[in-house]
Enzyme design. Sequence first.
Site, PDB file in Angstrom:
ATOM      1  N   TYR A   1    -102.856 -40.305 -48.498  1.00  0.00           N
ATOM      2  CA  TYR A   1    -102.953 -40.718 -49.904  1.00  0.00           C
ATOM      3  C   TYR A   1    -102.019 -41.893 -50.193  1.00  0.00           C
ATOM      4  O   TYR A   1    -102.374 -42.831 -50.912  1.00  0.00           O
ATOM      5  CB  TYR A   1    -102.584 -39.554 -50.823  1.00  0.00           C
ATOM      6  CG  TYR A   1    -103.603 -38.433 -50.890  1.00  0.00           C
ATOM      7  CD1 TYR A   1    -104.882 -38.648 -51.389  1.00  0.00           C
ATOM      8  CD2 TYR A   1    -103.273 -37.141 -50.484  1.00  0.00           C
ATOM      9  CE1 TYR A   1    -105.803 -37.620 -51.473  1.00  0.00           C
ATOM     10  CE2 TYR A   1    -104.190 -36.095 -50.567  1.00  0.00           C
ATOM     11  CZ  TYR A   1    -105.451 -36.348 -51.057  1.00  0.00           C
ATOM     12  OH  TYR A   1    -106.367 -35.323 -51.137  1.00  0.00           O
TER      13      TYR A   1
ATOM     14  N   LYS B   1    -107.052 -52.708 -56.002  1.00  0.00           N
ATOM     15  CA  LYS B   1    -108.098 -51.743 -56.330  1.00  0.00           C
ATOM     16  C   LYS B   1    -107.795 -51.031 -57.641  1.00  0.00           C
ATOM     17  O   LYS B   1    -108.664 -50.922 -58.521  1.00  0.00           O
ATOM     18  CB  LYS B   1    -108.237 -50.716 -55.205  1.00  0.00           C
ATOM     19  CG  LYS B   1    -109.246 -49.616 -55.515  1.00  0.00           C
ATOM     20  CD  LYS B   1    -109.336 -48.600 -54.387  1.00  0.00           C
ATOM     21  CE  LYS B   1    -108.106 -47.726 -54.309  1.00  0.00           C
ATOM     22  NZ  LYS B   1    -108.266 -46.640 -53.325  1.00  0.00           N
ATOM     23  N   TYR B   2    -106.575 -50.562 -57.800  1.00  0.00           N
ATOM     24  CA  TYR B   2    -106.243 -49.787 -58.993  1.00  0.00           C
ATOM     25  C   TYR B   2    -106.142 -50.663 -60.236  1.00  0.00           C
ATOM     26  O   TYR B   2    -106.426 -50.204 -61.355  1.00  0.00           O
ATOM     27  CB  TYR B   2    -104.951 -49.004 -58.761  1.00  0.00           C
ATOM     28  CG  TYR B   2    -105.133 -47.900 -57.740  1.00  0.00           C
ATOM     29  CD1 TYR B   2    -105.913 -46.792 -58.044  1.00  0.00           C
ATOM     30  CD2 TYR B   2    -104.580 -47.995 -56.473  1.00  0.00           C
ATOM     31  CE1 TYR B   2    -106.117 -45.786 -57.108  1.00  0.00           C
ATOM     32  CE2 TYR B   2    -104.769 -46.998 -55.531  1.00  0.00           C
ATOM     33  CZ  TYR B   2    -105.544 -45.895 -55.855  1.00  0.00           C
ATOM     34  OH  TYR B   2    -105.751 -44.903 -54.923  1.00  0.00           O
TER      35      TYR B   2
ATOM     36  N   GLU C   1    -109.454 -31.668 -58.444  1.00  0.00           N
ATOM     37  CA  GLU C   1    -109.056 -31.877 -57.048  1.00  0.00           C
ATOM     38  C   GLU C   1    -109.183 -30.575 -56.274  1.00  0.00           C
ATOM     39  O   GLU C   1    -108.727 -29.526 -56.741  1.00  0.00           O
ATOM     40  CB  GLU C   1    -107.620 -32.401 -56.972  1.00  0.00           C
ATOM     41  CG  GLU C   1    -107.058 -32.543 -55.571  1.00  0.00           C
ATOM     42  CD  GLU C   1    -107.916 -33.432 -54.682  1.00  0.00           C
ATOM     43  OE1 GLU C   1    -108.207 -33.015 -53.547  1.00  0.00           O
ATOM     44  OE2 GLU C   1    -108.307 -34.532 -55.138  1.00  0.00           O
TER      45      GLU C   1
ATOM     46  N   ASP D   1    -113.816 -27.802 -56.062  1.00  0.00           N
ATOM     47  CA  ASP D   1    -114.715 -28.785 -55.475  1.00  0.00           C
ATOM     48  C   ASP D   1    -115.556 -29.331 -56.626  1.00  0.00           C
ATOM     49  O   ASP D   1    -116.158 -28.568 -57.389  1.00  0.00           O
ATOM     50  CB  ASP D   1    -115.606 -28.118 -54.424  1.00  0.00           C
ATOM     51  CG  ASP D   1    -116.445 -29.117 -53.652  1.00  0.00           C
ATOM     52  OD1 ASP D   1    -117.011 -30.030 -54.270  1.00  0.00           O
ATOM     53  OD2 ASP D   1    -116.537 -28.972 -52.423  1.00  0.00           O
ATOM     54  N   MET D   2    -115.593 -30.642 -56.755  1.00  0.00           N
ATOM     55  CA  MET D   2    -116.276 -31.243 -57.907  1.00  0.00           C
ATOM     56  C   MET D   2    -117.747 -30.861 -57.966  1.00  0.00           C
ATOM     57  O   MET D   2    -118.357 -30.852 -59.039  1.00  0.00           O
ATOM     58  CB  MET D   2    -116.120 -32.773 -57.857  1.00  0.00           C
ATOM     59  CG  MET D   2    -116.850 -33.452 -56.711  1.00  0.00           C
ATOM     60  SD  MET D   2    -116.534 -35.224 -56.630  1.00  0.00           S
ATOM     61  CE  MET D   2    -114.869 -35.229 -55.964  1.00  0.00           C
TER      62      MET D   2
ATOM     63  N   GLU E   1    -113.065 -42.246 -56.878  1.00  0.00           N
ATOM     64  CA  GLU E   1    -112.811 -43.222 -55.800  1.00  0.00           C
ATOM     65  C   GLU E   1    -113.213 -42.578 -54.473  1.00  0.00           C
ATOM     66  O   GLU E   1    -112.399 -42.348 -53.585  1.00  0.00           O
ATOM     67  CB  GLU E   1    -111.352 -43.681 -55.777  1.00  0.00           C
ATOM     68  CG  GLU E   1    -110.306 -42.596 -55.759  1.00  0.00           C
ATOM     69  CD  GLU E   1    -108.897 -43.161 -55.612  1.00  0.00           C
ATOM     70  OE1 GLU E   1    -108.749 -44.272 -55.047  1.00  0.00           O
ATOM     71  OE2 GLU E   1    -107.951 -42.490 -56.042  1.00  0.00           O
TER      72      GLU E   1
ATOM     73  N   GLU F   1    -118.717 -41.583 -47.001  1.00  0.00           N
ATOM     74  CA  GLU F   1    -117.858 -40.428 -47.282  1.00  0.00           C
ATOM     75  C   GLU F   1    -118.481 -39.539 -48.360  1.00  0.00           C
ATOM     76  O   GLU F   1    -117.787 -38.812 -49.061  1.00  0.00           O
ATOM     77  CB  GLU F   1    -116.456 -40.891 -47.668  1.00  0.00           C
ATOM     78  CG  GLU F   1    -115.720 -41.554 -46.499  1.00  0.00           C
ATOM     79  CD  GLU F   1    -114.290 -41.947 -46.822  1.00  0.00           C
ATOM     80  OE1 GLU F   1    -113.789 -41.540 -47.896  1.00  0.00           O
ATOM     81  OE2 GLU F   1    -113.674 -42.667 -46.021  1.00  0.00           O
TER      82      GLU F   1
END
Length: 806
Positions: free
Chosen positions: A384, A393-394, A455, A482-483, A529, A538
Site C-alpha cells: 500500500y 494519481k491522487y 475494505e 468484500d465490496m 482504485e 485486477e
Amino acid sequence: MEATSSPAENLPVYCVIQHESKRQQLPITLETVRQAQDCKYDMLTTPITTPSFHHRVRTLLSAHFLDLNLGHDATTPTVSSLSATDTSITPSEAVSQLVGVASTWVDLSSPDPIIHNISRQVLELEISYASFCGLANVVVPGPKLQYGCSHGEGVVQYAYAIQELLALSNYTQISIHLPMMYHPDQDREDVEDSLSLFMRPEYVEAGGKSRQDCLALSIPRHHPAIHAQSRWHSEPLRLLSLTAQTFLPKPDGDLHLTRTTQALIHQYMRLRTPPWILLCDVGPIPALSNPEATVPHANGFISANVSNDAESHSPTPAEVTQKDHHISRTSTKYKGPTPHLSCIRKLQQKSPMKSIIEQFGAWYQDYLQGPLQPLSDNLESMTYEVFEKDPVKYDLYESAIRRALSGWASEKRSGSSPSGNIVVAVVGAGRGPLVTRALRASKDAGTKIELWAVEKNPNAFVFLQRHNELSWSSQVHLVQSDMRSWDGPFSSTSTQASQPYHSHHPHAKSHHQPSSTPRHHKVDILISELLGSFADNELSPECLDHLTTHHLNRTDGISIPASYTSYLTPIAAPKLHADIASRTPNDPTAPNTPYVVMLHAIDFLSTSPNEIDTVARREPIIKEAWSFTHRPPISINKDDDIPSANLWMKLRGATTKNHNDNKHNTRSTRLTFPIPHRGCVHGLAGYFEAVLYDNIHLSTNPKTMELKSPDMMSWFPIYFPLKTPLYMPDNSLLTATFRRCTDGRKVWYEWMVETYLDGYDAASCDDNRNRESGDRSVVKGEMKNKKRVRLGVSEVGSSRGSACVM
C-alpha cells in the site's frame, strides 16, 4: 514526489575502458591499472593470448593443409592447451579491473569446416582460461555475414558455438563485438546486416531461446536510420565501442562528438544497467608511453626522487625548455594527454537529468513482476505504501471528486442520505488515501458528504479504524466487507459513523451490527482504485458490477473512474524473452504469465510510416482493445427499486441469464498492425487509459501519458509474452487475437499472434473507433481488398494457470 537524491546521483555512471589493439605493456600489472585510473580511465583491456599462440595455431593449420595437398589422410587438427608463453594473464589483484579480448583472427561463421573447428577450439581455450583467471568480461569477435555470394550462411553455426562457450563458465560474461552497421559508407537502406544476426529465425531457434550473451556495439560517426538505432536499444548492450574516427576536432584543439552521437549515447546510458564505454586505439596511457609524464599516486612508499630532493638542484631554464619540448613532441595534437577520454567525461557531465519516473523506477526497469491478486490475497502495508507514494494519481482523483461534488451542488441536487447530504463511498479503501482526498475535496467544494469506506483486508481495516479516530475526526463510516457482498449505505439510530460495521458474509466476521433494521439508501458517488496495468486485469469490472447495479444512484450516480480502455502493441524485447526462458525450467507457467514490467529496453515494432530520422523514439502505433464503462443501470420497471438481473444482463450484452457466470465481462478483439521494418516480435505490451470524471484522465499509454497524467508512476505496463518469437520481414503485417475469458470463478487472458507478408499501404488500415456488439467482439485494423500470405503463427498463450480468482 520530491526527489531525495542530489543532482550528481541522478547522472548515469560512465565506466570508461581503454583498449589498444596492439598493446605493448604486457602483462598488465596493478601498477599499470593505477596509472590508468589516475588518468581517469576505469578499466583496461587485455588480450587473452599472445602473438606466439597465434603463430602456433597458424603453424598447426599450415601443416594440416600441407598434408591434405600431399594426399595424406589428415584428421581435424587439435589445438593443444595453453602454455605459459601463450598468455600473459595470471590470477592477480589487477584481474578485476580488466576486460579480456579474445583473438580477433578466429572466424566461427566460416563456411570452411576446418577454420570453424579451429576457431571454436581457440575460443574454448581462451574462455576457459579467462574464467580460471577470474576475468568477469570477455569480448569475442562477431560473425562475418558476407562470404562471396553467400550472405549470412554461418549464423546458425555461430549461434551454436556461442552457446557452447557460454556453457564453459557461469562467471564470465561474453560480449559479442558487432558494428552498428557493416558498411557505413553505403546507403542507409542497406546497412542493417549486423542487425540480421539477432533477427534471423535461425539464430532465434539456435541460440535465442536462452540467450545470455551481451553485445559490444561499435558506434560509427554516421548512424543508420532511426529504426535501426531503436532496435539496438532493445538488445542486451554491455559495451559501446568508440574509435578515434568517431570523434571530431574543434578549432580550439578539443574533440567533440556529433549531436546525434551524443544523443544516442545519452539514450543508451539510461538503461537499467548502463553499458560501459570502450575507447579503442585512441592513444596509449600517457604515464606508460611517456615516463616523464607519469601521474604520481600514493603507494605507501617514499619515492627515491623525493628522498634525494635535498641534494638535487633546481633545473635551469634551458633544462625546463628542453623537457617541455620533449613532452610536446611526444603528445598528440589535441589538448591534454587524453583528449578522447576528456570528451567522454564532459559528455557525462552534460547528461540529462533523470525524470521522476526514472528516479522512482530505476531498479524496476525490465524487471518482471507477477500481477497482484487483490481479491484472493490481503496486501501488505508496504505494498500500500508504495502505491501511496504517487501524488499525481491522487491529485487527479481529488480533482475528479471535487469537480463531481461541485457539479452536484451547482445543479442543486439532493443527496441520497436521509439528511440530503451526498453519499460518497470509497470501495477497496486500503489504508485510506482516497478517503483523505475525498474529505479534502468536500471541504474545498463546500459540500457536505456522508462518507463510507469499505475494505475487506482485516489488517488494513485496523489501520482505517485508527486513522478514522486520529485523522478523520470519526467522520467516516467504516465497513469491513468484500465490496461485492456489501449491502450498501444505511441509516440507523444505533449506528454512528465512528462505529465500524463488519458485514456478515463468508469473508468477514459479524460484530457491531445495527440492533434495529437498517434503512438502506443509494450511493451518489462511487470511488475505487481497482485498476491494474491492463485496466481490467485486477478484476475491476467484476468488483464494481454489484455496486453499480444495486447501490449506485440510478438517476444521477457517478462512478470514479467512469470508464477505462485497454491498449496493445507488439514489441521486440529480447531481454525479457531471455529472462522468461531462464525461469521456464522451474516454472512451466512462466511463458503464459502476463507480467507487470517497467518496459525500457524494448523496441516498438509497429510505428508510423512517416517517421522523422532523429534519435528520438519513433511514434508507436498503439491500438484500442476494448473498454469497460461504469454507470447507473437503466430501469424500465419504474416500480422496482432495483432493476431485474435479467434486464441488466441484456443491457450488458450477456448470453445467459445466470448473473454469476460473469459472461458479460468477457471481451475479444483482433488487431492488425503494420510492421514497416524487419524484426522479431517477443510479445505484446499492454497499457490503459481511464476517464475519472469529465475530462480528468489517467493514462499509461506512451502516446497520451504526458498529456493526461505526466509523471504518474502507480502503474507499469503489462507484458504478454510469446513462447517463441516470430520473425517479420520489412513491410509485413502482424495480427493479434486477444480474449478476456472467465468461467465464473476466475478471469484470464488468451492471446495469439500471426504474421503476414503484404505490400500494404498503412493508410488503408481501418482504425475505426472501438465498436461494441452483442458478443463484445471488436475487429479492427483489417486490410481492405488485400491478399495476404501468412508467414507464421504463435502458440496460443493462456494465463489460465495463473488466473485472477474472483
